[in-house]
Scaffold this motif. Sequence first.
Motif, PDB file in Angstrom:
ATOM      1  N   ARG A 135       0.423 -10.286   3.750  1.00 41.60           N
ATOM      2  CA  ARG A 135      -0.995  -9.902   3.792  1.00 41.60           C
ATOM      3  C   ARG A 135      -1.506  -9.908   5.231  1.00 41.60           C
ATOM      4  O   ARG A 135      -2.192  -8.971   5.665  1.00 41.60           O
ATOM      5  CB  ARG A 135      -1.800 -10.873   2.920  1.00 41.60           C
ATOM      6  N   ARG A 190       0.839  -5.797   4.973  1.00 40.02           N
ATOM      7  CA  ARG A 190       1.894  -5.258   4.122  1.00 40.02           C
ATOM      8  C   ARG A 190       1.694  -5.755   2.686  1.00 40.02           C
ATOM      9  O   ARG A 190       1.017  -6.750   2.446  1.00 40.02           O
ATOM     10  CB  ARG A 190       3.278  -5.709   4.612  1.00 40.02           C
ATOM     11  N   GLU A 191       2.353  -5.066   1.756  1.00 35.52           N
ATOM     12  CA  GLU A 191       2.383  -5.529   0.376  1.00 35.52           C
ATOM     13  C   GLU A 191       3.462  -6.604   0.233  1.00 35.52           C
ATOM     14  O   GLU A 191       4.540  -6.492   0.830  1.00 35.52           O
ATOM     15  CB  GLU A 191       2.713  -4.366  -0.567  1.00 35.52           C
ATOM     16  N   GLU A 250       5.302  -7.010  -2.182  1.00 34.06           N
ATOM     17  CA  GLU A 250       6.463  -6.393  -2.833  1.00 34.06           C
ATOM     18  C   GLU A 250       7.381  -5.691  -1.837  1.00 34.06           C
ATOM     19  O   GLU A 250       8.505  -5.303  -2.190  1.00 34.06           O
ATOM     20  CB  GLU A 250       5.999  -5.385  -3.886  1.00 34.06           C
ATOM     21  N   SER A 251       6.939  -5.536  -0.588  1.00 30.72           N
ATOM     22  CA  SER A 251       7.794  -4.897   0.420  1.00 30.72           C
ATOM     23  C   SER A 251       8.823  -5.861   0.994  1.00 30.72           C
ATOM     24  O   SER A 251       9.672  -5.465   1.802  1.00 30.72           O
ATOM     25  CB  SER A 251       6.947  -4.322   1.561  1.00 30.72           C
TER      26      SER A 251
END
Length: 220
Positions: free
Chosen positions: A20, A24-25, A27-28
């Motif tokens: 965060r 970025r996500e 899940e990446s």
Amino acid sequence: MDQPVSPLDDIRARIAQAARIAGREAESVELVAISKTHPAEALAPLIAQGQRVFGENRVQEAEAKWPALRGEHEGISLHLVGQLQSNKAEDALNLFDCIHSVDRPSLVSALGKAMDRTGRRVPCFVQVNIGAEEQKGGCAIAEVPALLAAAREAALPVAGLMCVPPQGIEAAPFFALLAKIAADNGLSQLSMGMSEDFETAIMLGATHVRVGSALFGARG
């Protein structure tokens, strides 16, 4: 009374927070739980909590441990994170879903031939000796383009680059350097960051973090 937070929940929360902050996500980032030296019964709590990606250092240890576990649990993905002997290339392909330690032309050749024989092409990371340490595996930085070219010639699916930075000093410059080398060579995935520095690695672009002791405690 609040339920105690499991080590896995703690690591997942820290991954999400670092992602965060980096914009970025969560899940990446793929969490690879490094299960080397830990027996099957030590892995059961993580599997029960939904962890499905695990990393092993040695073909022989994985062969002894994982076939039974995979028979009991669906969706397990097994990553080889330790050095691989060329004569174990086919055994590794039969067992692992990703190889993080491609570091020399002879291994590229052995894996290419084994992939041709088996018809199984698993993603591979080229391991870079990012700190130029004599005792560590990984190809020299200057040799990365040539090794990538050899890997592509052998039809290895190259996912990205991997490194283990020197111990005892700040890891960030080494992670940043690996990210630059990857970008210069058109690669988007980075296997970098372990228990003590995975948050820094995520800030600098890690797509795969390899966490062991923070999940399992000291090695068995």
